[in-house]
Design an enzyme around this catalytic site. Structure first.
Site, PDB file in Angstrom:
ATOM      1  N   ARG A  20       0.824  -1.219   0.000  1.00 55.26           N
ATOM      2  CA  ARG A  20       0.000   0.000   0.000  1.00 55.26           C
ATOM      3  C   ARG A  20       0.855   1.267   0.000  1.00 55.26           C
ATOM      4  NH1 ARG A  20      -4.697  -1.748   4.379  1.00 55.26           N
ATOM      5  NH2 ARG A  20      -5.936  -3.020   2.929  1.00 55.26           N
ATOM      6  N   LYS A  37     -15.798 -14.955   6.339  1.00 54.63           N
ATOM      7  CA  LYS A  37     -17.082 -14.279   6.575  1.00 54.63           C
ATOM      8  C   LYS A  37     -17.981 -14.307   5.350  1.00 54.63           C
ATOM      9  CE  LYS A  37     -15.492 -11.143  10.205  1.00 54.63           C
ATOM     10  NZ  LYS A  37     -15.386  -9.729  10.639  1.00 54.63           N
ATOM     11  N   GLY A  44      -5.581  -9.024   1.687  1.00 54.24           N
ATOM     12  CA  GLY A  44      -4.252  -9.155   2.281  1.00 54.24           C
ATOM     13  C   GLY A  44      -3.683 -10.555   2.278  1.00 54.24           C
ATOM     14  N   GLY A  91     -12.056  -5.032   1.318  1.00 56.78           N
ATOM     15  CA  GLY A  91     -13.449  -4.612   1.426  1.00 56.78           C
ATOM     16  C   GLY A  91     -13.889  -3.733   0.274  1.00 56.78           C
TER      17      GLY A  91
END
Length: 401
Positions: free
Chosen positions: A35, A198, A359, A382
């Site tokens: 990043r 998730k 990640g 996300g």
């Protein structure tokens, strides 16, 4: 939408929202600098114009508390080395001291302000907090794709106070690559790989993925709710608690066929490496994914699943991957994810277009030293998922107004 190339920053202060929320190891060292590395060109553009740079970012989840372990100060030596300038640091990110530090900046200098999330107002989309931050720049730049799906003050409020605002090179590259994926001449067959734990964060994008995917591979914790819904025994495999709405969506997805009425669009693991406890050195055995004994839990792809998924990847011309296919943080259960990473890199070298985000997915590529073989690494997990829902990210919308 304007980008940094549309401005001359000579004698101007650029307020840049970056995402320096990078992973660090037990020694406090940066373990993945992707990043930061992607944001360097934007900063260098302002400096080469003869401008001044004020960087704002968050780090971790301090939840509005000033916690030393979450300070951004550890980044100063790293940034100074990368930018080849002595980067300054200011502990409060708002207030008189911060304003003085900004006012004292000279052309060609860089100032990093302290963690935005030391103030709870950052995550509350607070107008006053956004206004205080907006005082520190002449031009606002959003170069933080990975948090541009969030309604936070530094993402959606600050731009309201700027007539001159734009996106940075990182953001532009992300948008261009996703545009290319959705609207470019992507080649078939198209394979989408979804992993992670998730299901609530990804289930709503699956129907959108069905519009263009020829193969949808679902692994990791994402797979078990589907297997359970189909009547399989998943033992003690981890499944996120989900509500009735997700239950109905699961049922709806499983009843769907390919838009061309071709069945078998969904592909789940055949077998898994099951463990008798949730720890790295647990006792293991190979089980069919639909027949995991009670007391055991699936933690990684089994050998048949790896071969099965790799065969599909081998014949793909376009690949989208988000999320690990096992409990990747445990070294003994990372093999499946690393095998998939290596296979994606191999087919990319043969001409396949690959887009990877998240990640753990990127970490797997780096472990196999093949991240440079991927067509594009997205800095957002996300944010990537929100774009896959075919939504305009709040951070992009705030610049485009």
């Amino acid at each position: 939408m304007k980008n940094v190339n549309d401005f001359n920053f000579a004698d101007k202060v650029a307020l840049i929202r970056v995402d320096f929320n990078v992973p660090i190891n037990q020694n406090g060292e940066i373990s993945d600098e992707t990043r930061i590395q992607y944001s360097i060109p934007t900063i260098q553009k302002i400096l080469s114009d003869g401008g001044k740079v004020v960087l704002i970012s968050h780090f971790g989840r301090p939840k509005g508390n000033n916690i030393s372990n979450y300070s951004l100060k550890f980044l100063i030596p790293f940034l100074s080395k990368k930018l080849k300038v002595s980067v300054k640091f200011c502990e409060p990110c708002i207030g008189e001291k911060a304003k003085r530090e900004v006012d004292q900046l000279k052309n060609g200098e860089v100032l990093l302000l302290e963690n935005l999330r030391f103030y709870k107002e950052e995550e509350e989309e607070n107008e006053k907090f956004g206004w205080e931050l907006s005082k520190f720049g002449d031009i606002y730049i959003n170069d933080a794709f990975s948090v541009s799906h969030r309604f936070h003050s530094s993402i959606t409020v600050i731009p309201k106070f700027f007539k001159r605002k734009c996106i940075g090179f990182l953001m532009k590259k992300e948008i261009d690559n996703f545009d290319n994926f959705f609207y470019g001449k992507r080649k078939k067959p198209i394979t989408t790989i979804l992993g992670g734990s998730k299901i609530s964060s990804k289930i709503n994008i699956i129907k959108n993925l069905l519009i263009f995917s020829d193969y949808l591979l679902i692994g990791g914790g994402m797979a078990y709710p589907f297997i359970k819904k189909k009547g399989g025994n998943i033992g003690n495999s981890m499944t996120e608690k989900y509500n009735e709405k997700i239950e109905k969506t699961l049922e709806s997805i499983l009843s769907m066929n390919h838009p061309k009425k071709q069945p078998n669009m969904f592909f789940f693991p055949k077998d898994v490496i099951a463990a008798d406890s949730f720890q790295n050195h647990a006792k293991t055995k190979i089980c069919p994914i639909h027949n995991i004994p009670n007391g055991w839990r699936g933690l990684d792809l089994g050998p048949h699943s790896i071969k099965y998924f790799c065969n599909i990847i081998e014949k793909s011309k376009t690949i989208l991957w988000n999320g690990p296919l096992g409990v990747f943080e445990f070294s003994n259960f990372s093999f499946g994810t690393k095998c998939i990473a290596k296979k994606i890199a191999d087919v990319t070298k043969k001409g396949c277009f690959s887009l990877v985000g998240g990640g753990d997915s990127i970490a797997a590529l780096k472990m196999e030293k093949c991240e440079k073989d991927i067509s594009y690494l997205s800095t957002g997990g996300g944010a990537m998922l929100e774009i896959l829902k075919k939504k305009t990210l709040p951070g992009i919308k705030a610049i485009d107004i």
